[in-house]
Each structure stands twice: as C-alpha cells, then as structure tokens.
Design an enzyme around this catalytic site. Sequence first.
Site: not given
Length: 884
Positions: A292, A326-327, A330, A349
């Site tokens: 997350m 990926h994280e 973000h 996403e």
Amino acid sequence: MRAPLLSFLVLCSGTSLFGAVEKPFNFYETPGKLPKQVVPTEYSIRIAPNIDNFTFSGSESVKLNVRNPVHQLVLNALELKIEAASVDGKELQASAITIDTENEVLTLTLPSELAAGDHTLALRFTGKINQQGQGLFYMRYQEQGSGVRKVMLGTQFEATDARRFFPCWDEPAFRARFQLTAVAPENWLAVSNMPIESEKKIAGGKEMRFAPTPPMPSYLNVLVAGELDFIETRVGETQIRVLATKGKAELGRYALEASVQILQYYNDYFGVPYPLPKLDQIAIPGGFGGAMENWGGITYYETGLLFDPKNSSAEIKQNIYEVLAHEMAHMWFGDLVTMAWWDNLWLNEGFASWMGSKCTAHFNPQWEVWLARDLPRDPTRRSGIAKEAAMEGDARSTTHPIQQPVATEAEAGSAFDDITYKKGQSFLRMLESFLGEDVFRDGIRRYIAAHKYSNTTTGDLWDALSEASKEPVGEIAAGWTEQPGFPVVKVRREPDGKVQLTQERFTVNFKGAPALLWKIPLTYSVVGETPATLLMTGKAAALESIPADRALKLNLNGAGNYRIEYDARSWKLLLEALPKLGLEDRVNLLSDAWALTQAGRAPVSLYFELVEKLPASTDLAEREQIIHVLDYMNRLLAGSPAHKKFQHYARSLLHPTFKIQGWQPKTGERPSAGSLRASLISTLGDLNDPEIIDGCRNRFEKYLADPASLAPDLRPAVLGVAGRYADEKTWNKLHELGLKTTSIEEKQNYYNALAEATDPKLIKKTLPIALTDELPTSRAVFLAARVARDSGHPELAWEFAAANMKALLAKTDALGENRYAPGLFTFFSDESRANELKGYAKANLPAASAPDVAKAIDEIQFRAEFKKRLMTQLNAWIDKKDQK
Ligand SMILES: [Zn+2]
C-alpha cells in the site's frame, strides 16, 4: 444523509466511438457523499492503542474552512464511538452527534449556524484494533531467531477505512495536512508518513509526534508500530529506510538497493523530485497480502519486500522489484496527484502498473517483464501473462469499462480489479508506443507539474498528453476507457497484394454482446521488413501492396490491447515464417490462438498446430504460455474420460524442453532458466509424470536432511509435487516444517504444498488450518481456495468453507467477504453449481457481492461448455496425430 450522487457522475458512453471526453477536475463537481461546503485543511490526531484488549482511544482537532454557512458538519466515521465533540471550543450535546452506520457518516448538528470562514472541530473517540487489514489492525508473528510469538500494529486505509481510525472527510478530493501523534510501548518503533518531530516518555510507554504531511487524501495516512529494525541510505535529500520485524531488516538489503535505483529513475522521469524528506519501505508479517502506497511510508506484505539470498527464489526477487516500482510510482501518481474520485481509480492503478513495469523492464531486461507471468497471489484470481489475464476477463459479459460510476464504499472497493490495473496498464503501453516514448514522457511531466498536490480526472491526463503530442488523445482513448471490452481485427489477404481488415468486438461466452467500435492504433509489418502504424478509425480498413507470398504480422510485439484473427492463407504464411519471428511476436500468436479457441472462433487444433510448429526453444515466456494452457486444460479435464489421453499428450509436449533444462542448474545458463525448470517440474508433476514424481520425492528426502541441497528456485515446485502425492507421513513432515519456520516465504511454500494433496483424507486435514493462526490471517483465509484449485476436489473445499463461513470471513475485509464464496465456485465446471451459487448468494450474501456472483456464474457456465468442446476437439486432434 446522502447527496444525490448519481447525478454528478460522468456516464460512460457505451455506443459512440466519439463519446464525450471527461471534463477536467473540479472540486465541486466531484462525486461523493459528503457535502462540499466544509473543507478540512489541517488535522492534528492523537492515538493511544491498548494492545491488551485491542482497542484504542483517540482525539483530534481539525481546522475547517467553511465556504457557505452550514447547520451541520457531515464527515465519515465507522466503528468509532464518539465520546465528545466541540466546535470552536463549544461542547456539543450528545444528542447533536449521530452516526449513520449504513452510510458510514457522522453528523454533528450545530446549535446555531456556522458562518463562512475558519473554524476548529475537536473530537474524542474510541475504536477497535482489527484482526484483518482494515483500519488499525494487529498482527501476530514469530520473532526471527527466538521464534517467540509477538504482536505488532499496522494500518490499511484504502479505499475507505481511514474513517475507522479517526473521524475524517474520507474522500480523495478532500486533501488536508495530517499531523499524527501516537503512543507506543518504550521498546517499539513507530513509523508514519513523516519523520518523528518530537518524542517524550509517558506513563507506560512513549508518545511520538510526527511532522505534518503535505496536503493529501485521508486514505494515504499510515501508522506501523512494533519491535522493528531498519537499514537505511540516502538519495540526495531523501532518507530511504527498509523496516522489518526485529532480526529481519538485513533481508531488506536488495529492496533498499532497488529503491535507490527506482527513486532516481522516477525523479528524472516525472520531472518533479520526490517531495517528502523520507521514504520508508515497511515489511509487515500479515494483516493484508499486498502493498500500500501510503505517502512516505509504504507497507508491504513481507514476501513483497524481504529477500534472503540463500533461501529465496528468483521469482521472489523479481516480484520485489516489480512491487517496489509499482508502489513508488504511486508516490507521484496517486499521492502527489490523486484521482478525484474512485471512478478514476485506474489513473492511480493502471498508471502505477504501467510505470512500474516500464521501470522494471528498463533495469532488468532479462526478466522479459511485459511477457512475465503474473504471480497468482490470490488463488481465486487468474494468473498467466498480466495483459492476457485482463483480456480474458474483459471478453466476458461481466466486464466493465476502465472508468465506471462508483457510488458506494463497496463499489469503490471492487474497483480494484484486473480491468483497473491490467487493462489500464495495457492501454497506456499501447498509447505510449503510438505517441512515442519521449512525447509521452513530456506529457506526463506537464501533467505532474500542473496538478501536483491536487486531484485530477482522466480528462486532465488526456489534455496534457494531447498538448505534448498534438494528437486528439482523448478521442482515441474514449473507446478504450469508457466502453467495456476490446476488438478483434480480422485479416483477409487478397491475391493482388491488398489486405482487408475489419474490426468487431471480441467476446467469450457472451451471446448478443452489444456491437462496439474502437479507434485502434494498429502496428504491422511484413515479416523481416520495417514496422508501420495505422490508426484504424472505422469498421474496415485496407493495407495496400503487401506481397502475396510474404507473411504479415499485426500487433507487433503484442503491445496492443486487441486480438488478430488471420485468414487461412495468412496463418499458413505465418507458420512458415515462425523461425524469423521474435519472442514477443511468437508469444502473441500463441496467446491469440488460445483466445480464439476459448471464444469458439477456432478449434483447439489451431493452437496445438502452432505449438508443434514452433522451433525448439527454452525461451521462458514462450514455454510459460504453453505451460499455462496445458495446466489450465489439465485442471479443467480432471476426472473426465479425456483426461489420461490429454495428460499423455501434454507430457510429450513438455518433455523435450525438460530434457534440455534438466534437474540441475548449469553454469552460465540464463537467469530465467531456474524459473522455467521450476514451472516444468511443477506442471509435469501435476500431469502425473512418473519420472518427475520420483525425482521430487527423492529431492524432498534429501532436502529434509540438508536444505541447501535443493536450489531455492526449485523448492516451491519440488515441495508442491511431494505434497500433491503425499502420504500421511509426508503431509505431517511438511506441516511440522511449516509450523517451525519464521520465514513467511518458506512458511507459504510448505502450506501451499499441503494444499496440493489430492488424497481426500489429507485434504480434510489441510482445510481446518485455515481456521487457526498458523498462517497470517490474510493468507489463512485463502487456504481453502488453494485446496479448491490444486487438490482437484473443489467440492471438499466448498463443503468446508460453507460450514465455517463465519470464522473464515472474520479473517477478511468487506471486499473479501463479497468475493470469498463466489471465488470458491470458480473452480467448478458443472452447471448445477451455478444454480447452487445463485441460491447461496440469495440467502447469504450482501447485494454488493452481485458482480462477483455474476462473474463466478459466468465462469462455471463457460468452463462447463468449454470442457465439453475441448474433450471432442482434443480427442480428434490426438487421434489424428496417432494415425500419422
Ligand atoms: Zn497500486
């Protein structure tokens, strides 16, 4: 109280190719439940957990900007008890405080009108610490070295669970600064988004105040606290740490090094450097299974961050890099710039998935990232190449557009699916290859610079990309993001060198699907010649002057999100040209041939003829595609009369590659060789290959005496095959090892092996483990799904789950609750189970589970139909070969 939400939503244009392009972000027009007259600007929150009874007490003071006079304050709260509330220092009566549990809304009725301007709201409240990963949750784990059982705390707020931690305006457009103060035992370390600003001793522990965050949405807050260790480094001004439970921080070395590389790449790519003073990468041993992107304090399930060079597989290493990339993407797409509302979740996403893969591929070309198998972390989901998994779902009647209306918390939660992540990623890749890498990056830089510390819609992204490229990006994109599904382009060669192209919607198990059109950025080349592009804007198009005797390949490198159906002449030329095609094009032909088979557009012989014509190779992605299909068929045909014959044929296809790979790693072999070897062993084992089964049993025995005798890459496969054909003694041994290890990765290997067992007596021993705390809660609950998938006895898994549903669901979050039972049905291929699920859902499941129930029913019906079709076609194909 609920605002008339639907009237605000941008409705998707399902019919027009030139559908209205979404408007740019406007705070007042953003959908949501909360009125927009009152805007919080700064929160100061204090949380004191009580670990003994898993509760906490909290207080907060919120600075409000009131834009129009109001009589009520309306914000979110869930499972919180409000002890006191005051506005500008004036205490409210208890009767003025009401919580609407169903809508998760807290309403404070004011004694008199609150004038426009600045005000302060103060609240005192208590809440609970959950077992599952929503809001504040606890994890129990075994300490490294000592094995002593410990407990620690973490938070998970996305999409709508910050409101379980403190009352707040819990919608992404309400950006504010958050300053958290947390109380913890003396020997604990606590981490939040920002560094600790001050710390003091208090009775029974210590109190830490973190620096205030920049303006951000509530769902990005984080608190992790426990007996933690860390390692650290710096990139320019940014401190980077990897934190883990005591004794494990050094296993974060690989992640720390990768973080440095990725952060530098993104600082350059986005054109705005990472804006916070520190970035913490936090490994947590349970609670939830993913990762997350909390700003400045990203949480990862332990195997997503920790790598043990001696004992971890190459797959774990690759996965860590991809998840980090990926994280960390973000930190810009999602955190610095946030989608205005959950209907645009794909902006977070889809983008992070695309950016993460691009960055991973840039630094690790050997991994063939765009073709890489997606790890089935949650066994109720499909695996296979990421893009293919999304296209399989997108071809069904149960699909939806990338952008879709979201009205409820449950809908926000279920937006986190393959379409949002993988179709979003796939579309962005296609768009980038059409616009060009540099132009695309220039557009992204404009977008970030224009919208930092703010929110956006998809319209804002298209505007930035249109400015950079001078192309009507919004118009091209509309068909892909605002309507469901994707096209197939049919290719017809004419003798005069003309090639006729027509597009139609590609569907599987979906009769009467509405016809749709797309603007397709087509790529093609005569094999061996220079590539060309064509924006196909209508139903039909033509290519001129293609030599009639030369092979023509469309969708180069499989980078486009569409399928190609070649006529017989084109297909024959392509089969002859196979040795001249690159790996990505070969994989693309395999994927399309398999999809055409599933869709009933071609018999299975089309696929197997291609497989048999492929030159011998050990290219991972190509062999994995074939393994994936054989594995799928093997599970589908289990128990059918065609099964044995199929297994025999499938083994004959895989054996030549295994003969080349062998059991032992060879010096100088490709980095992907270990993964391919493991996949072959695992699949041949499942295909009942006696040589592989014996080999695995022997290696398992040796491993028991000396774990170092078995390469980490092969452990999941060898343990899995040993587990599959286990007797009680082997089962007990695997279980004992699983209980003992403190490594989450190893633990998962052992329990996955238990879930493979096919002996019903052993299955009945495996299933009840899901009710214990032997595995982290987020994994324990999926044990039944694993058994359903791997044991060949989905009926035993379902019987068990139905009898213990309440206890199982206590380990999962609301979203998991909606998906859990339907997920278990997707392993059935018997039509009667579809009716059983309908009945079960009606009696037991909430309305919000309807999309998952529909997907499961569609899957059962498809599997039942496909199984019948496959049996006939396979028999015909294998018999025809045998006669030769
Ligand atoms: Zn993400």
